[in-house]
Enzyme design. Structure first.
Site, short mmCIF file in Angstrom:
data_model
loop_
_atom_site.label_atom_id
_atom_site.label_comp_id
_atom_site.label_asym_id
_atom_site.label_seq_id
_atom_site.Cartn_x
_atom_site.Cartn_y
_atom_site.Cartn_z
N LYS A 74 -5.71 -4.13 4.10
CA LYS A 74 -6.20 -3.62 2.98
C LYS A 74 -5.44 -5.33 3.08
CE LYS A 74 -6.30 -1.38 -1.80
NZ LYS A 74 -5.55 -0.40 -1.96
N SER A 150 -8.33 2.85 -4.54
CA SER A 150 -8.59 1.46 -4.11
C SER A 150 -8.47 0.91 -2.67
CB SER A 150 -7.67 0.28 -4.45
OG SER A 150 -6.50 0.52 -4.13
N SER A 174 -4.28 5.79 -5.27
CA SER A 174 -5.38 4.68 -3.91
C SER A 174 -5.07 5.15 -2.60
CB SER A 174 -4.58 3.81 -3.84
OG SER A 174 -5.09 3.38 -5.53
#
Length: 494
Positions: A74, A150, A174
């Site tokens: 990520k 996220s 997230s």
């Protein structure tokens, strides 16, 4: 190996093929790149390819449980030395990381071949993945909808079959929100089990932790085995169970007593499909011999927890923006309007307000500890609504203009009277009111893909465990995976 064959395996399955000599890491990487080239233009899940770095990894012997398996990290708090970690912000696109994050190094040590970074909202500040810098990531099950956030880029890439498992992190849901949106397994470890270093000690006072999104429980368990454990820069040494998390999958858990609820102060009428996700999980649990009881209300003050969570998050975002400005010399216009509004709200709170919000977590810890004296786990939906449409949370033009004017004039205290604050709080929490509890209290939590809507959208069931309950979550997840397997469901994107 053909791409359609590659997609049928989880990470450990691919590693087994490499270990047996049936396929090479180069062939697996070629499959991942081919799949990315085919589907990602329509999903926007990967924001940076790292082919040179992946090629360099393939020049060395690969060892570990995932040796040779393609992997994505990520683009937020997962630094790869020599490359920027943009965090969804144009302010950070040119600032190279000086060293690997500890979790990234542990993934490399596990034999994973990292070939890209995934899309995220600016600073991970939303439950959707729609940054101004990179544009929205899209859900492989329905490209008009969000994959969540996220870690939305990571979840979209796994659901689309680009990789079997991908790096994620979770400061308010997230990992679990995108896992639910995309039909994946999403485990948030408890506070401190996985290190945040070496640059960061405890992100968001330990509320934010690293993990993965995956298609299989065993990948999630083996990944936790690979990344868990303290480091010299940690504030404390976490306790690890004597047996591995992966080994916990071999035996069903004892009969458990589980409480559940769906109605919250922020969402008194959740979508029927959210309730169905919880109730279908409850039915399966009862069929497996567990006891499930409907609670009258959440076993903690959810309204207070949400207020305190957001105040602390807004203050943390203000710190984050100031820190980036200090390190890069950029100006305010390098950040998105929504980020600047949230940061302004954080700055408008007093230090005492902030400490009240942070220290308030102890009330919720005690309330949850009291609940766990009677129950083994807490069950809710993961989402209160269907995955929202792309652009659903864009501010209306009048509020957009008003907030811009107030930011430029530095009269941000007036923001509380424009409707902007209420809109941000509603957008931030009302469709995802269940996940913040685990972050605030530091408990482990898990979303499992146990329900699909008639239109084919996944909706997760969410479990919160007591302190140190990661092993129990893995054990129960494996039992549920055997009872109602989801591994044969694929998002057929092209």
């Amino acid at each position: 190996m053909r791409v359609d064959e590659y997609r049928k395996y989880d990470g450990l399955g691919l590693a087994e093929l490499v270990a047996c000599g049936d396929v090479t890491p180069r062939e697996l990487l070629d499959c991942a790149l081919a799949r990315s080239s085919s589907v990602d233009p329509g999903l926007n899940s990967i924001v940076r390819l790292m082919i040179e770095q992946a090629d360099e990894q393939l020049t060395r012997p690969l060892h570990g449980p995932f040796a040779g398996v393609p992997f994505l990290i990520k683009d937020l708090a997962q630094d790869y030395a020599g490359l920027p970690t943009a965090s969804g912000s144009k302010a950070l696109t040119d600032l190279a990381a000086p060293e690997h994050s500890t979790v990234v190094q542990r993934w490399l040590d596990a034999g994973l071949v990292i070939f890209g970074k995934t899309n995220t909202p600016e600073f991970g500040s939303k439950g959707i993945t729609e940054s101004v810098l990179y544009g929205p990531a899209r859900n492989p099950w329905d490209r008009s909808r969000t994959p969540g956030g996220s870690s939305g880029g990571s979840a979209a890439s796994v659901a689309a079959g680009i990789v079997p498992v991908a790096g994620a992190n979770d400061g308010g849901g997230s990992i679990r929100i995108p896992a639910s949106c995309c039909g994946l397994v999403g485990l948030k470890p408890g506070r401190g089990l996985v290190p945040s270093g070496p640059t960061v000690g405890e992100a968001m006072h330990g509320a934010a932790v690293h993990g993965v999104v995956s298609r299989s429980v065993r990948d999630t368990a083996a990944m936790l085995d690979a990344i868990a454990g303290g480091e010299p820069t940690s504030g404390f040494m976490p306790a690890r169970p004597e047996e591995s998390f992966l080994s916990r999958m071999d035996k069903d858990p004892r009969s458990l007593r589980i409480g559940m609820y769906a109605t919250t102060s922020m969402c008194p009428t959740p979508d029927p499909e959210a309730v169905a996700a919880m109730e279908s999980a409850a039915k399966t649990l009862i069929d497996l011999g567990h006891t499930v009881e409907l609670l009258d209300a959440p076993p903690f003050d959810d309204a207070a927890l949400n207020r305190e969570f957001l105040l602390a998050w807004f203050a943390y975002l203000a710190y984050e923006i100031d820190d980036v400005k200090r390190r890069t010399g950029c100006r305010d216009d390098a950040f998105e309007r929504d980020s600047r509004v949230m940061a302004a709200l954080g700055r408008s709170a007093s230090s005492v307000d902030y400490l009240n919000a942070v220290e308030g977590r102890h009330r919720h810890v005690r309330a949850l500890a009291s609940y766990f004296e009677t129950y083994d786990l807490l069950l809710t939906p993961t989402l209160a609504e269907l995955p929202p449409r792309i652009g659903a949370f864009d501010l209306p033009k009048p509020l957009h203009l008003a907030s811009e004017l107030l930011l430029r004039s530095r009269t941000t205290g007036v923001l509380r009277h424009t409707g902007t604050v209420d809109r941000i709080i509603e957008d931030s929490i009302s469709w995802i009111p269940y996940t913040q509890l685990a972050n605030v209290t530091g408990r482990p939590a898990l979303s499992l893909p146990l329900h699909w809507t008639p239109s084919g959208l996944p909706m997760g069931a969410h479990f919160t465990a007591p302190l140190g309950g990661e092993g129990l979550l893995v054990q129960l997840a494996a039992q549920l995976e055997r009872a109602v397997p989801w591994g044969d469901r694929y998002a057929e994107v092209s």
